[in-house]
Motif scaffolding. Structure first.
Motif, short mmCIF file in Angstrom:
data_model
loop_
_atom_site.label_atom_id
_atom_site.label_comp_id
_atom_site.label_asym_id
_atom_site.label_seq_id
_atom_site.Cartn_x
_atom_site.Cartn_y
_atom_site.Cartn_z
N LYS A 5 -3.77 -52.58 69.08
CA LYS A 5 -2.54 -51.77 69.15
C LYS A 5 -1.48 -52.45 68.29
CE LYS A 5 -3.47 -50.31 73.83
NZ LYS A 5 -3.20 -50.69 75.23
N LEU A 6 -0.82 -51.64 67.46
CA LEU A 6 0.28 -52.12 66.63
C LEU A 6 1.56 -51.47 67.11
CD1 LEU A 6 -1.38 -51.84 63.10
CD2 LEU A 6 -1.32 -53.83 64.61
N ALA A 7 2.64 -52.23 67.16
CA ALA A 7 3.95 -51.70 67.56
C ALA A 7 4.85 -51.66 66.33
CB ALA A 7 4.56 -52.58 68.64
N SER A 8 5.19 -50.45 65.90
CA SER A 8 6.03 -50.30 64.71
C SER A 8 7.48 -50.68 65.01
CB SER A 8 5.95 -48.86 64.20
OG SER A 8 6.60 -48.00 65.11
N ASP A 10 10.03 -48.88 64.96
CA ASP A 10 10.73 -47.87 65.75
C ASP A 10 10.09 -47.67 67.13
OD1 ASP A 10 8.48 -46.68 64.71
OD2 ASP A 10 9.52 -45.00 63.79
N GLY A 11 9.21 -48.59 67.53
CA GLY A 11 8.66 -48.56 68.89
C GLY A 11 7.38 -47.77 69.08
N ALA A 12 6.87 -47.14 68.04
CA ALA A 12 5.61 -46.40 68.17
C ALA A 12 4.46 -47.39 68.38
CB ALA A 12 5.37 -45.55 66.93
N SER A 36 -8.16 -61.95 70.77
CA SER A 36 -8.11 -60.58 71.25
C SER A 36 -7.08 -60.44 72.36
CB SER A 36 -9.50 -60.20 71.78
OG SER A 36 -9.74 -58.86 71.56
N SER A 37 -6.32 -59.35 72.31
CA SER A 37 -5.30 -59.11 73.32
C SER A 37 -5.03 -57.62 73.43
CB SER A 37 -4.01 -59.85 72.92
OG SER A 37 -2.97 -59.51 73.78
N ASP A 38 -4.64 -57.21 74.62
CA ASP A 38 -4.25 -55.81 74.81
C ASP A 38 -2.78 -55.58 74.48
OD1 ASP A 38 -6.77 -54.94 75.50
OD2 ASP A 38 -6.45 -55.28 77.65
N THR A 39 -2.05 -56.66 74.27
CA THR A 39 -0.63 -56.57 73.93
C THR A 39 -0.49 -56.08 72.50
OG1 THR A 39 -0.20 -58.45 75.37
CG2 THR A 39 1.51 -57.88 73.78
N PRO A 40 0.33 -55.07 72.27
CA PRO A 40 0.52 -54.59 70.89
C PRO A 40 1.09 -55.68 69.99
CG PRO A 40 1.41 -53.02 72.47
CD PRO A 40 1.07 -54.25 73.24
N ILE A 41 0.59 -55.71 68.76
CA ILE A 41 1.07 -56.65 67.75
C ILE A 41 2.30 -56.02 67.09
CG2 ILE A 41 0.54 -57.80 65.57
CD1 ILE A 41 -2.42 -57.76 66.47
N PRO A 42 3.45 -56.70 67.15
CA PRO A 42 4.65 -56.13 66.53
C PRO A 42 4.55 -56.12 65.00
CG PRO A 42 5.13 -58.28 67.48
CD PRO A 42 3.70 -57.97 67.80
N THR A 52 1.44 -45.50 59.98
CA THR A 52 0.34 -44.53 60.09
C THR A 52 -0.25 -44.23 58.73
OG1 THR A 52 1.30 -43.55 62.08
CG2 THR A 52 -0.25 -42.19 60.85
N LYS A 53 0.60 -44.09 57.73
CA LYS A 53 0.12 -43.82 56.36
C LYS A 53 -0.67 -45.03 55.83
CE LYS A 53 1.58 -41.54 52.14
NZ LYS A 53 0.52 -40.55 52.13
N VAL A 54 -0.19 -46.24 56.09
CA VAL A 54 -0.91 -47.45 55.67
C VAL A 54 -2.28 -47.50 56.35
CG1 VAL A 54 -0.92 -49.98 55.82
CG2 VAL A 54 1.16 -48.78 55.10
#
Length: 169
Positions: A5-8, A10-12, A36-42, A52-54
């Motif tokens: 999970k990636l955290a953009s 703007d919080g997405a 490995s982690s379930d925490t989103p990577i900022p 999303t485009k990347v």
């Protein structure tokens, strides 16, 4: 396949398969450091739509193993500019051409995102696209295209032109 999970900025929260996002040297290094982690990577400085485009770009090129290895930019000092351009073109496909058919602001956001995420092939592609927009334009046309204010006095501008006359040859 493991989903990261990636955290953009703007919080997405954007889920992406690990093998896709490992084309990013930045994310690859973070994963090797924290595991490995379930925490989103900022992913600061990158908005959700640009991230999303990347990811779409990385997904399209997921089966190209050369994109997972650190590599030098397309440009090589020993190449003529024409050789470098031909090499860049040969690495593009229809997806890449369509990917870059976006407005100027999006192109610049993609360059910043690719640089932050350390995705050299994407930096090359978008940089090549911007360079093509500049090719053959006068200084005034480039200023207009890229909204660059001319802060030179006419005297300073003339002096710079004389000092760099070799560029116009």
């Amino acid at each position: 396949m493991k989903v990261i999970k990636l955290a953009s900025a703007d919080g997405a929260i954007i889920p992406v398969e690990q093998d896709i996002i490992e084309q990013s040297g930045t994310i690859r290094n973070i994963l090797s450091d924290i595991g490995s982690s379930d925490t989103p990577i900022p992913v600061p400085n990158v908005s959700g739509p640009i991230l999303t485009k990347v990811i779409d770009y990385c997904r399209h090129h997921r089966n190209d193993p050369s994109r997972r290895q650190p590599r030098e930019p397309v440009y090589d000092e020993t190449d003529s500019s024409e050789t470098a351009i031909q090499r860049a073109i040969s690495q593009m496909d229809d997806f890449d051409e369509e990917f870059c058919r976006v407005d100027q602001g999006t192109l610049f956001d993609l360059i910043l995102a690719a640089n932050f995420l350390d995705i050299q092939p994407l930096i090359d592609l978008v940089g090549f696209t911007v360079a093509n927009k500049m090719k053959g334009k006068t200084v005034e046309e480039m200023r207009a295209t890229f909204n660059v204010k001319n802060d030179f006095t006419p005297e300073e501008e003339e002096r710079v032109r004389q000092e760099n006359a070799w560029c116009e040859e």
